[in-house]
Design a protein around this motif. Structure first.
Motif, short mmCIF file in Angstrom:
data_model
loop_
_atom_site.label_atom_id
_atom_site.label_comp_id
_atom_site.label_asym_id
_atom_site.label_seq_id
_atom_site.Cartn_x
_atom_site.Cartn_y
_atom_site.Cartn_z
N ALA A 28 0.81 -1.01 -0.05
CA ALA A 28 0.18 0.18 -0.01
C ALA A 28 0.94 1.36 0.02
O ALA A 28 0.42 2.41 -0.18
N ASN A 29 2.10 0.93 0.31
CA ASN A 29 3.08 2.27 0.58
C ASN A 29 3.98 2.28 -0.82
O ASN A 29 5.06 3.07 -0.43
N ALA A 30 3.74 1.39 -1.76
CA ALA A 30 4.85 1.30 -2.90
C ALA A 30 4.88 2.82 -3.39
O ALA A 30 3.95 3.71 -3.96
N GLY A 31 5.98 3.10 -3.94
CA GLY A 31 6.50 4.43 -4.06
C GLY A 31 6.99 5.37 -3.17
O GLY A 31 7.80 6.27 -3.47
N LEU A 32 6.23 5.26 -2.07
CA LEU A 32 6.95 6.19 -0.97
C LEU A 32 8.56 5.91 -0.42
O LEU A 32 9.27 6.91 -0.67
N PRO A 33 8.98 4.66 -0.23
CA PRO A 33 10.01 4.36 -0.02
C PRO A 33 11.34 4.61 -1.14
O PRO A 33 12.55 4.57 -0.93
N GLU A 34 10.69 4.72 -2.43
CA GLU A 34 11.46 4.63 -3.62
C GLU A 34 11.73 6.15 -4.07
O GLU A 34 12.89 6.61 -4.32
N ASP A 35 10.58 7.03 -4.06
CA ASP A 35 10.86 8.34 -4.48
C ASP A 35 10.47 9.41 -3.36
O ASP A 35 11.06 10.54 -3.68
N ILE A 36 9.90 9.25 -2.37
CA ILE A 36 9.65 10.23 -1.42
C ILE A 36 10.40 10.33 -0.16
O ILE A 36 10.89 11.41 0.18
N TRP A 37 10.46 9.12 0.57
CA TRP A 37 11.21 9.21 1.72
C TRP A 37 12.35 8.13 1.63
O TRP A 37 11.97 6.76 2.08
N CYS A 38 13.49 8.41 1.40
CA CYS A 38 14.47 7.32 1.30
C CYS A 38 15.85 7.96 1.68
O CYS A 38 15.68 9.24 1.87
N THR A 39 16.75 7.45 1.77
CA THR A 39 18.12 7.80 2.34
C THR A 39 18.59 9.13 1.53
O THR A 39 19.14 10.07 1.92
N ASN A 40 18.51 8.78 0.13
CA ASN A 40 18.71 9.87 -0.67
C ASN A 40 17.77 10.82 -1.29
O ASN A 40 18.00 11.68 -2.53
#
Length: 306
Positions: A28-40
């Motif tokens: 359900a959170n797909a896309g958030l850790p990739e493009d919104i809230w990640c290390t870089n």
């Protein structure tokens, strides 16, 4: 929204809600850790470098959302500064939060999350759903591909066009029988420029049409409309044979359809965003303070120099 939609007061020891935490592994959170809230990610770097010693992640996320809404609203008319209060506490982990988020299967999910658990009214839920006017779905992440509104340019404006699109277009089911079943409108993707598909989820269409349990599918939300060449706008011949029934006054979800009508701001299409903006302001205040309102502090108009 994914931060506060996991609120559930039935779990008194861990109700979650706006706590600066989401489950990056849940679909359900797909896309958030990739493009919104990640290390870089740009937003993460901004917080780490300038704000992490000042406010919590939860407060920061809501402040950022407020800024985006203001900047994309027509004439910057929707300024949510007066709805913002600070003091939310971050959770180090939120195991199981993804399971509490609504799935896009139907309005029972909207009702369970927004009304039953968060204590909102249908008017609030419908106003919050209007945020779908911004951005687009990605088949690479959610499996639902396209924009809720007409063009990518329209999808960069925070206005009430989302509600007009529900009524003005002939929406038909797409990906029937699959977990990614949703709705689309317009000519088939094979006849459109790349990247132009349109989309609505069951949780959007069900605010106006009775598609509960898929009992009325396949159907088309607006039958009898044709293109200039005479082709039925429903495209799908099977769907075109049945008009999706509207929510009636006797239906438990009549309040949702009434709220959509309010957000339209009169005969549509029109440029009156006032009803939507007013309803969204109140709904957003409730949603972003759910479960923590008593612990929050208002912003000061100015800071005294010491």
């Amino acid at each position: 929204a994914h931060d506060f939609m996991d609120y559930d007061p039935r779990f008194s020891n861990d109700p979650m809600g706006p706590d600066g935490c989401f489950d990056p592994l849940h679909a359900a959170n797909a896309g958030l850790p990739e493009d919104i809230w990640c290390t870089n990610c740009t937003l993460t770097l901004l917080y780490d470098e300038r704000y992490s010693d000042i406010i919590s992640r939860a407060d920061f996320w809501i402040a950022c959302a407020n800024a985006v809404i203001r900047q994309t609203s027509i004439d910057n008319a929707l300024d949510l500064r007066d709805t913002f209060a600070w003091g939310r506490r971050d959770a180090d982990a939120c195991v199981g939060s993804g399971e509490r988020l609504p799935s896009p299967t139907g309005c029972d999910q909207v009702e369970d999350v927004f009304l039953n658990r968060m204590g909102l009214e249908w008017r609030d839920a419908v106003a919050l759903m209007g945020a779908h006017t911004l951005g687009r779905g990605s088949g690479d992440f959610s499996g639902h591909h396209g924009t809720w509104v007409d063009t990518d340019e329209d999808a960069q404006r925070f206005d009430k066009q989302y509600y007009e699109e529900i009524y003005l277009n002939a929406w038909r089911p797409r990906n029937g029988g699959q977990p990614t079943q949703d709705w689309t409108t317009g000519r088939p993707s094979s006849e459109l420029p790349p990247g132009h598909p349109r989309m609505m989820l069951n949780t959007d269409i069900c605010l106006v049409h009775n598609i509960d349990g898929n009992n009325n599918l396949p159907c088309c939300t607006r039958t009898g409309s044709t293109y200039a060449n005479g082709r039925d706008q429903c495209i799908d011949d099977t769907a075109a044979r049945r008009a999706c029934p509207m929510i009636s006054q006797s239906h438990p979800r009549w309040g949702a359809r009434q709220a959509v009508g309010e957000m339209l701001g009169g005969s549509y299409p029109n440029e009156n965003n006032v009803p939507f903006y007013e309803a969204f302001r109140e709904a957003w205040r409730k949603a972003t303070t759910v479960g923590v309102g008593r612990n929050l502090l208002p912003l000061r108009e100015s800071c005294e120099m010491v």
